[in-house]
Design a protein around this motif. Structure first.
Motif, short mmCIF file in Angstrom:
data_model
loop_
_atom_site.label_atom_id
_atom_site.label_comp_id
_atom_site.label_asym_id
_atom_site.label_seq_id
_atom_site.Cartn_x
_atom_site.Cartn_y
_atom_site.Cartn_z
N ALA A 229 1.62 6.92 -6.77
CA ALA A 229 0.54 7.87 -7.05
C ALA A 229 0.98 9.31 -6.79
O ALA A 229 0.68 10.21 -7.56
CB ALA A 229 -0.69 7.53 -6.21
N VAL A 230 1.73 9.53 -5.70
CA VAL A 230 2.23 10.87 -5.39
C VAL A 230 3.23 11.32 -6.46
O VAL A 230 3.22 12.49 -6.88
CB VAL A 230 2.86 10.90 -3.98
CG1 VAL A 230 3.67 12.18 -3.74
CG2 VAL A 230 1.79 10.76 -2.93
N GLU B 18 2.27 1.84 -3.52
CA GLU B 18 1.22 2.36 -4.40
C GLU B 18 0.98 3.84 -4.14
O GLU B 18 0.81 4.63 -5.07
CB GLU B 18 -0.07 1.58 -4.19
CG GLU B 18 -0.01 0.17 -4.71
CD GLU B 18 -1.21 -0.66 -4.29
OE1 GLU B 18 -2.06 -0.13 -3.53
OE2 GLU B 18 -1.29 -1.80 -4.71
N VAL B 19 1.00 4.24 -2.88
CA VAL B 19 0.81 5.64 -2.53
C VAL B 19 1.98 6.47 -3.05
O VAL B 19 1.78 7.57 -3.61
CB VAL B 19 0.63 5.81 -1.01
CG1 VAL B 19 0.71 7.27 -0.61
CG2 VAL B 19 -0.67 5.20 -0.56
N GLY C 124 0.82 -1.20 0.00
CA GLY C 124 0.00 0.00 0.00
C GLY C 124 0.86 1.26 0.00
O GLY C 124 0.54 2.23 -0.67
N LEU C 125 1.97 1.24 0.71
CA LEU C 125 2.87 2.39 0.76
C LEU C 125 3.52 2.64 -0.60
O LEU C 125 3.62 3.78 -1.04
CB LEU C 125 3.94 2.15 1.84
CG LEU C 125 4.95 3.28 2.03
CD1 LEU C 125 4.23 4.55 2.46
CD2 LEU C 125 5.99 2.88 3.05
#
Length: 160
Positions: free
Chosen positions: A30-31, A26-27, A23-24
């Motif tokens: 995205a950022v 992916e974040v 999840g980290l």
């Protein structure tokens, strides 16, 4: 019911341990994509402002050319005799005197105020005996940025 509750809980913990951190990542991706998009938007905004300033400069040159033409129409006899035929530099405006000299001096000051008092800002008026006048204004338009011409010329031709 599950006959081996302890092995099932261990299996779930093992599955979560292998997925931890996805999840980290992916974040972070995205950022990264979002920040690249924001940089693109900032670049487009900067270019738009630059082009807008350039357009304003050309508009001011057109207004200045109409200004001197209207002054010449008000003093048509002197304009036809060549009293307005001159070239002025915005960094060295001529002195006032006669009506034509005063109009030329005011026009030169208008060029200086609206297009800048750089030595590259010049205005030329040329009229023939038939009353056809050509007003040429040259100015530095380096704010247009890459891909543009830093010296702009606006030519207006009109009848008195």
């Amino acid at each position: 019911m599950n006959p081996h509750p302890a092995s099932s809980a261990a299996h779930r913990r093992g599955r979560r341990a292998g997925v931890r951190g996805a999840g980290l990542i992916e974040v972070l991706v995205a950022v990264l994509i979002l920040s690249i998009g924001f940089l693109g938007i900032a670049l487009v905004q900067t270019r738009a402002l630059s082009q807008n300033n350039s357009s304003m400069g050309r508009s001011m040159a057109i207004v200045a050319s109409y200004s001197i033409l209207e002054a010449m129409r008000a003093d048509r006899a002197n304009a036809l005799s060549g009293a307005y035929d001159t070239t002025v530099a915005a960094d060295d405006c001529p002195a006032s005197g006669t009506l034509a000299e005063t109009q030329i001096s005011n026009w030169c000051n208008e060029l200086s105020a609206s297009l800048g008092a750089a030595e590259t800002t010049t205005g030329t008026v040329d009229c023939d005996a038939g009353g056809t006048c050509t007003v040429t204004i040259q100015f530095d338009d380096s704010r247009v940025g890459a891909g543009g011409n830093s010296e702009q010329t606006v030519v207006t031709k009109a009848m008195l």
